[in-house]
Write a protein that holds these residues in place. Structure first.
Motif, PDB file in Angstrom:
ATOM      1  N   PHE A 163       0.962  -1.261  -0.185  1.00 32.09           N
ATOM      2  CA  PHE A 163       0.016  -0.183   0.114  1.00 32.09           C
ATOM      3  C   PHE A 163       0.991   1.261  -0.118  1.00 32.09           C
ATOM      4  O   PHE A 163       0.448   2.201  -1.039  1.00 32.09           O
ATOM      5  CB  PHE A 163      -0.698  -0.239   1.356  1.00 32.09           C
ATOM      6  CG  PHE A 163      -1.928   1.467   1.078  1.00 32.09           C
ATOM      7  CD1 PHE A 163      -2.497   2.089   0.622  1.00 32.09           C
ATOM      8  CD2 PHE A 163      -1.235   2.471   1.882  1.00 32.09           C
ATOM      9  CE1 PHE A 163      -3.407   3.097   0.400  1.00 32.09           C
ATOM     10  CE2 PHE A 163      -2.007   3.666   2.005  1.00 32.09           C
ATOM     11  CZ  PHE A 163      -3.149   3.630   1.767  1.00 32.09           C
ATOM     12  N   VAL A 194      -3.089  -0.139   7.303  1.00 29.66           N
ATOM     13  CA  VAL A 194      -4.394  -1.295   6.769  1.00 29.66           C
ATOM     14  C   VAL A 194      -3.904  -2.114   7.652  1.00 29.66           C
ATOM     15  O   VAL A 194      -3.524  -3.099   8.506  1.00 29.66           O
ATOM     16  CB  VAL A 194      -2.618  -1.636   5.607  1.00 29.66           C
ATOM     17  CG1 VAL A 194      -2.933  -2.697   4.954  1.00 29.66           C
ATOM     18  CG2 VAL A 194      -2.029  -0.507   5.095  1.00 29.66           C
ATOM     19  N   ASN A 229      -7.645  -4.152   3.059  1.00 30.55           N
ATOM     20  CA  ASN A 229      -6.655  -4.871   2.300  1.00 30.55           C
ATOM     21  C   ASN A 229      -6.975  -6.417   2.032  1.00 30.55           C
ATOM     22  O   ASN A 229      -7.574  -7.222   2.943  1.00 30.55           O
ATOM     23  CB  ASN A 229      -5.253  -4.490   2.683  1.00 30.55           C
ATOM     24  CG  ASN A 229      -4.410  -4.632   1.072  1.00 30.55           C
ATOM     25  OD1 ASN A 229      -5.472  -4.660  -0.449  1.00 30.55           O
ATOM     26  ND2 ASN A 229      -2.864  -5.073   1.472  1.00 30.55           N
TER      27      ASN A 229
END
Length: 253
Positions: free
Chosen positions: A16, A162, A193
Motif C-alpha cells: 500500500f 492497513v 486490504n
C-alpha cells in the motif's frame, strides 16, 4: 504531507505504501520514502535495483558513532541526544523517478524502550524529515511505531493503518490505535486490504465499528505476480493505483 503507514506484518502495508508513494509522485510531488520497518522491503516494492545491497542506517556503525559520539552497543554511557541528521536524506537516499528512498532499519538490542545511540539517531532523523523537510514524506513503519516520538507524531498529517479481514490483523489495528493515542496522534485512517468478498468487508466493518476507513482494496493476483517477478506492484496493477489515488484526494480534504 507527512504520512506514516502501519499494520500487522503480511497485511500488505509495504505494498500500500508503494502505491501511495507512486500516486504522490505521479502528481509531480517530491517524495521522500522511508522504510522504517526492519522486516519490510519498500525499496524493492518501488523498483529500486539491487535494493538488497542497501545498508540500513541502523547498521552504519561508523556513522552512528560519529554523529552521537558514542560506542555502538554501549549502554549507560553519555552520547549526543541531538545528533546532526539534516544532511542524511541527501547523502543516504537512493533516487528513482523523482522518489528518494531511505532504509532506516531497526534497533535489535535494548528492547522497545531502548535509549541507545542507534535509536537516538533514528528518532532524530524521523523528527527531522517530519518537521523540517519540504517534500511529501511517506514512512513505512513497523506496528510498534518505534521510531515515532511524542513531539514528532504531533506533526504527522495522518497515520494510515492497513488491515486485512482476520482476527490477528484487527487486534493489531486496535493495538496501534492505542499506541497512537499514547503518542498524541489523533489523525488515523484505516484501509481494508486483500478483500476477496463482501463478507470480508462486512467482517471489518463489524469488528471495527468506530474506525474510520478511507477505502478498501480487493485481493488482486497482479500484486502477487509483481512480487514474484520482483517488480513494483503498480507496474502490473493500474486499477489499485487509481483507487489509492482517490484515497490520496480524500487525505487532502
Amino acid at each position: 504531507m507527512k504520512i506514516a503507514v502501519s499494520g500487522k506484518g503480511g497485511v500488505g502495508k509495504t505494498t500500500f505504501a508503494s502505491f501511495l508513494i507512486k500516486a504522490l509522485a505521479n502528481e509531480g510531488k517530491k517524495v521522500l520514502a522511508i522504510d522504517a520497518d526492519p522486516d519490510a522491503n519498500l525499496a524493492q516494492a518501488l523498483g529500486v535495483e539491487n535494493s538488497e545491497e542497501i545498508v540500513p542506517i541502523s547498521e552504519m556503525k561508523t556513522l552512528i558513532e560519529e554523529r552521537t559520539e558514542a560506542k555502538v552497543g554501549s549502554m549507560g554511557s553519555f552520547f549526543k541526544l541531538n545528533p546532526k541528521v539534516s544532511d542524511l536524506p541527501e547523502k543516504l537516499s537512493v533516487e528513482l523517478d523523482g522518489i528518494k528512498v531511505m532504509v532506516m532499519g531497526g534497533v535489535k538490542t535494548g528492547g522497545a524502550g531502548c535509549i541507545c545511540p542507534e535509536s537516538t539517531l533514528l528518532k532524530r532523523l524521523v523528527s527531522h524529515v517530519v518537521l523540517a523537510r519540504d517534500e511529501a514524506v511517506v514512512m513505512d513503519m513497523e506496528a510498534g511505531l518505534e521510531h515515532l516520538g511524542r513531539g514528532t507524531s504531533m506533526y504527522v498529517d495522518r497515520l494510515i493503518v492497513v488491515v486485512e479481514p482476520g482476527r490477528r490483523s484487527v487486534e493489531t489495528a486496535y493495538q496501534i490505535r492505542r499506541l497512537a493515542d499514547d503518542l498524541g496522534l489523533k489523525k488515523l485512517s484505516f484501509v481494508g486490504n486483500k478483500l476477496r468478498s463482501d463478507k470480508d468487508k462486512d467482517f471489518l466493518l463489524k469488528e471495527m465499528k468506530d474506525f474510520v476507513f478511507m477505502g478498501f482494496m480487493p485481493y488482486r493476483q497482479e500484486i502477487t505476480d509483481a512480487d514474484r517477478d520482483g517488480r513494483p506492484p503498480f507496474e502490473k496493477d493500474a486499477e489499485t493505483l487509481r483507487e489509492v489515488t482517490k484515497m490520496l484526494k480524500e487525505l487532502k480534504d
